[in-house]
Design a protein around this motif. Structure first.
Motif, PDB file in Angstrom:
ATOM      1  N   VAL A 172      59.512  30.203  21.519  1.00  0.00           N
ATOM      2  CA  VAL A 172      58.304  29.664  20.906  1.00  0.00           C
ATOM      3  C   VAL A 172      57.101  29.950  21.806  1.00  0.00           C
ATOM      4  N   PHE A 173      56.118  30.633  21.213  1.00  0.00           N
ATOM      5  CA  PHE A 173      54.881  30.971  21.904  1.00  0.00           C
ATOM      6  C   PHE A 173      53.765  30.094  21.342  1.00  0.00           C
ATOM      7  N   GLU A 186      51.915  28.103  16.657  1.00  0.00           N
ATOM      8  CA  GLU A 186      53.018  28.720  17.403  1.00  0.00           C
ATOM      9  C   GLU A 186      53.578  29.907  16.645  1.00  0.00           C
ATOM     10  N   ILE A 187      54.076  30.863  17.392  1.00  0.00           N
ATOM     11  CA  ILE A 187      54.876  31.942  16.824  1.00  0.00           C
ATOM     12  C   ILE A 187      56.273  31.749  17.380  1.00  0.00           C
ATOM     13  N   CYS A 188      57.245  31.636  16.472  1.00  0.00           N
ATOM     14  CA  CYS A 188      58.627  31.344  16.830  1.00  0.00           C
ATOM     15  C   CYS A 188      59.486  32.571  16.511  1.00  0.00           C
ATOM     16  N   VAL A 189      60.040  33.170  17.551  1.00  0.00           N
ATOM     17  CA  VAL A 189      60.818  34.394  17.385  1.00  0.00           C
ATOM     18  C   VAL A 189      62.308  34.054  17.557  1.00  0.00           C
ATOM     19  N   PRO A 190      63.128  34.364  16.532  1.00  0.00           N
ATOM     20  CA  PRO A 190      64.559  34.054  16.658  1.00  0.00           C
ATOM     21  C   PRO A 190      65.197  34.934  17.721  1.00  0.00           C
ATOM     22  N   ILE A 191      66.025  34.293  18.558  1.00  0.00           N
ATOM     23  CA  ILE A 191      66.701  35.037  19.633  1.00  0.00           C
ATOM     24  C   ILE A 191      68.177  34.679  19.631  1.00  0.00           C
TER      25      ILE A 191
END
Length: 151
Positions: free
Chosen positions: A96-97, A145-150
């Motif tokens: 999460v950014f 927020e930008i949430c990138v799945p990892i």
């Protein structure tokens, strides 16, 4: 750039899909969703709005780019409008950014998050969508927020 790792739970969503070039059309779709949500008394301090860009504009023609503007809803909520679709977000581990809620900051973030993920040794999970997350409590302080799945 600061990254928080978060386990985002499964959630049910109501959404409107916009097909066409990203940008101003997404803003109009966001306003349409918020107008509907306000009329149904679904916006409050706990509300979460999500934006999901399904296509990479470097790979897809602008007229084919799909963007979903979503509102997280309860499991028992009944959608009564024919222009509102229903779906779900599978949940899982996300990087999460937190960024300023400005068009410039969002554009800059899209350019920097992937190199930052790589630098920090995170591997993106391409089976789940990247989420732009707009939580009421953060929006009041002009953040999203930008949430990138990892993995």
């Amino acid at each position: 750039m600061n990254i928080e790792i978060e386990q985002i739970p499964y959630c049910r969503i109501a959404y409107i899909r916009q097909i066409g070039p990203y940008g101003q059309n997404n803003v109009r779709t966001m306003e349409k969703l918020k107008t509907w949500a306000k009329s149904d008394h679904l916006l409050d301090e706990q509300s979460i709005i999500l934006g999901i860009a399904h296509d990479n504009p470097e790979l897809a023609a602008p007229q084919n780019c799909r963007y979903d503007t979503c509102l997280v809803i309860t499991e028992d909520y009944c959608i009564n409008e024919n222009y509102i679709s229903e779906g779900s977000i599978p949940g899982g581990k996300y990087a999460v950014f937190k960024i300023e809620h400005t068009a410039e900051a969002v554009q800059e973030a899209w350019l920097t998050i992937f190199p930052e993920l790589f630098r920090q040794g995170c591997q993106m999970d391409e089976t789940r969508p990247i989420l732009e997350r707009y939580q009421t409590k953060l929006l009041k302080d002009h953040y999203c927020e930008i949430c990138v799945p990892i993995h």
